[in-house]
Motif scaffolding. Structure first.
Motif, PDB file in Angstrom:
ATOM      1  N   PRO A   1      48.790  37.537  46.931  1.00  0.00           N
ATOM      2  CA  PRO A   1      49.221  37.006  45.818  1.00  0.00           C
ATOM      3  C   PRO A   1      48.919  37.364  44.584  1.00  0.00           C
ATOM      4  N   ALA A   2      47.778  38.231  44.358  1.00  0.00           N
ATOM      5  CA  ALA A   2      47.327  38.729  43.133  1.00  0.00           C
ATOM      6  C   ALA A   2      46.552  40.099  43.549  1.00  0.00           C
ATOM      7  N   ILE A   3      46.778  41.085  42.883  1.00  0.00           N
ATOM      8  CA  ILE A   3      46.042  42.217  42.818  1.00  0.00           C
ATOM      9  C   ILE A   3      46.260  43.142  41.620  1.00  0.00           C
ATOM     10  N   LYS A   4      45.338  43.508  40.988  1.00  0.00           N
ATOM     11  CA  LYS A   4      45.391  44.085  39.792  1.00  0.00           C
ATOM     12  C   LYS A   4      45.483  45.738  39.977  1.00  0.00           C
ATOM     13  N   ALA A   5      46.658  46.259  39.346  1.00  0.00           N
ATOM     14  CA  ALA A   5      47.062  47.404  39.418  1.00  0.00           C
ATOM     15  C   ALA A   5      46.743  48.467  38.143  1.00  0.00           C
ATOM     16  N   ARG A   6      46.471  49.524  38.438  1.00  0.00           N
ATOM     17  CA  ARG A   6      46.311  50.682  37.543  1.00  0.00           C
ATOM     18  C   ARG A   6      47.775  51.244  37.369  1.00  0.00           C
ATOM     19  N   VAL A   7      48.480  51.288  36.165  1.00  0.00           N
ATOM     20  CA  VAL A   7      49.531  51.982  36.114  1.00  0.00           C
ATOM     21  C   VAL A   7      49.384  53.420  35.516  1.00  0.00           C
TER      22      VAL A   7
ATOM     23  N   GLN B   1      38.834  43.781  42.676  1.00  0.00           N
ATOM     24  CA  GLN B   1      37.725  44.715  42.487  1.00  0.00           C
ATOM     25  C   GLN B   1      36.503  44.147  42.457  1.00  0.00           C
ATOM     26  N   GLN B   2      35.601  45.161  42.906  1.00  0.00           N
ATOM     27  CA  GLN B   2      34.096  44.671  43.067  1.00  0.00           C
ATOM     28  C   GLN B   2      33.850  43.451  43.975  1.00  0.00           C
ATOM     29  N   ASN B   3      34.706  43.358  45.001  1.00  0.00           N
ATOM     30  CA  ASN B   3      34.258  42.038  45.830  1.00  0.00           C
ATOM     31  C   ASN B   3      35.144  42.628  47.079  1.00  0.00           C
ATOM     32  N   ARG B   4      34.048  42.965  48.163  1.00  0.00           N
ATOM     33  CA  ARG B   4      34.451  43.054  49.524  1.00  0.00           C
ATOM     34  C   ARG B   4      34.272  41.953  50.439  1.00  0.00           C
ATOM     35  N   ARG B   5      33.985  40.915  50.043  1.00  0.00           N
ATOM     36  CA  ARG B   5      33.819  39.791  50.841  1.00  0.00           C
ATOM     37  C   ARG B   5      35.282  39.259  51.048  1.00  0.00           C
TER      38      ARG B   5
ATOM     39  N   TYR C   1      40.518  50.456  40.901  1.00  0.00           N
ATOM     40  CA  TYR C   1      41.383  49.545  40.989  1.00  0.00           C
ATOM     41  C   TYR C   1      41.913  49.546  42.515  1.00  0.00           C
ATOM     42  N   ARG C   2      42.106  48.480  43.116  1.00  0.00           N
ATOM     43  CA  ARG C   2      42.930  48.526  44.630  1.00  0.00           C
ATOM     44  C   ARG C   2      44.211  48.902  44.772  1.00  0.00           C
TER      45      ARG C   2
END
Length: 469
Positions: free
Chosen positions: A24-30, A63-67, A120-121
């Motif tokens: 539902p949400a992921i931050k992308a590097r353009v 980002q910065q969250n592997r849990r 970025y993921r």
């Protein structure tokens, strides 16, 4: 939403979603400089669905969250060789799925790769933007931001200690080491309760009826499902005694105490390797200084390697370039009553060796380590470098046989290439993760936890993404 020439304007980073993948949400590097879009993925597995090739994978969407983990499935449309920004080339699966950002949505092709080492993921490349998007590199989140509250709704906090996961103890000395932090992070990410226990602050009750392990302050540690032992060399005796106590109580140890003990005895471990038919550099061992000259002749003379039996991470290993230097180093060590080996110097290795990471009898990752300028031995702890390398079938067989010979479920196997084929240097029962995870981008810590899950028959439940249509 700002528009110009019927195209949407985006900034250098944007929030987006992949509804069909359940993200539902992921931050992308353009990045208009990148041709192909890529999505973070690990535990990538292929399977057949109605005679078509599909891929399942897991993703850390934040980002910065592997849990936080989302499991996805998609149809494979291609497999392409892609070169990353670091210059590394790899073959990736390609999928096609719907991307949504702001009020817009369109179909894009993305490649699957482990982006744990990236900021970025998701990376949005120019092929996905062609004919539809204009990029304003001075702006960010032109299509709207996602608040922390919204993220909490999308990705609820992971369950706590009583969630049904395994109770795992990490027996080590320094909780701040990269390897220990990654193991804790990986276990928590997979839904387990893991706790760090300082080996020196554990103590034991030996009793035929009610054996116990206590931790500082009298806390009893009898309810653990498994322990991961990462024992520094100076604590080998006590650490193995502690592991043995847990084993006697029915707690699973991923590396048993007897396997760790024999792997730490470098002389004995090399003798076991030779018995199993594994080749090693020609080595010599003696006690009396009177035999120094003959000892040097045994290994072909100078140059030669002088190695302390209790050394680790490259410490206690000396290159003697001349016979006189070899005699001086050997006699100096012997005067300190130190046990040592002498080994032939493999000149053609050129300061390089291989580290193969073995889990459950399989090589899951391998790197080549190269010595720092002026050094003769490859060691990333002393300024050396690491790079991904494809090992030969012979090297793979050697690594797995070495781990099996030691009885280790998890091992770092060090190999050197010689003109006569691969030679075993040593087997490490507490291999570091930083160098190999950084170089390969693989989640080695997660694989270690998965090994424990498999042994104990524990299966986690992940929310499966909606099926693609």
């Amino acid at each position: 939403m700002q528009q110009e020439y019927s195209k949407i304007v985006v900034g250098s980073e944007e929030w987006c979603a992949f509804p069909k993948l359940g993200i539902p949400a992921i931050k992308a590097r353009v990045d208009s400089g990148a041709k192909t879009s890529s999505l973070h993925a690990f535990n990538i597995q292929t399977f057949k669905k109605e005679s078509e090739a599909w891929v399942s994978f897991e993703i850390h969407p934040l980002q910065q969250n592997r849990r936080i983990v989302v499991r996805c499935e998609a149809k494979i449309i291609d497999r392409r060789r892609v070169k990353s920004s670091s210059g590394t080339s790899e073959k990736r699966f390609v999928i096609k799925t719907m991307l949504r950002s702001g009020g817009e949505h369109w179909e894009v092709e993305v490649t699957l790769t482990n982006r744990d080492s990236m900021g970025y993921r998701m990376l949005l490349g120019r092929e996905a933007m062609k004919g539809r998007v204009l990029v304003d590199p001075d702006e960010s989140f032109c299509l709207g931001e996602v608040s922390d509250t919204e993220l909490e709704v999308h990705y609820p906090s992971e369950p706590g200690e009583n969630s049904g996961g395994l109770k795992i103890g990490l027996l080590a000395s320094n909780p701040d080491l990269y390897s220990n932090k990654r193991i804790i992070e990986a276990a928590q990410q997979r839904g387990h309760h893991i706790e760090f226990f300082n080996i020196k602050q554990c103590y034991m009750k030996l009793d035929a009826v009610s054996p116990e392990v206590h931790y500082r302050g009298g806390r009893v540690l009898n309810n653990l499902d498994a322990v991961i032992t990462r024992i520094r060399p100076s604590l080998t005796f006590y650490g193995c005694a502690l592991s043995r106590q847990f084993e006697s109580m029915g707690v699973y140890a991923c590396n048993r105490s007897d396997a760790i003990t024999q792997s730490r005895d470098k002389l004995y471990s090399l003798q076991l390797m030779l018995k199993s038919g594994i080749n090693i550099p020609t080595s010599g061992f003696a006690n009396s200084p009177i035999d120094t000259s003959d000892l040097i002749d045994m290994v072909g003379g100078a140059p030669l390697i002088v190695k302390l039996l209790e050394g680790t991470q490259g410490r206690g290993v000396v290159l003697a370039e001349t016979r006189k230097a070899g005699e001086s180093v050997i006699n100096a060590f012997k005067s300190l009553k130190a046990n040592l080996l002498v080994q032939e110097f493999i000149k053609e290795a050129d300061g390089k060796d291989l580290r193969c990471f073995v889990i459950d009898g399989k090589v899951v990752a391998s790197i080549q380590r190269e010595a720092a300028p002026g050094e003769f031995r490859a060691n990333i702890h002393q300024g050396g470098t690491a790079s991904v390398i494809k090992i030969t079938p012979e090297e793979r067989k050697l690594a797995t046989l070495a781990a099996k010979t030691m009885g280790l479920k998890i091992a770092g196997v060090d190999i050197i290439r010689s003109k006569n084929g691969p030679l075993l240097l040593e087997v490490n029962s507490s291999p570091g993760l930083e160098g190999i995870e950084t170089a390969t981008g693989k989640d080695i810590a997660g694989m270690m936890i998965a090994s424990i899950e498999k042994k104990l028959g524990w299966k986690r439940e992940l929310a499966t993404a909606p099926k693609q249509v």
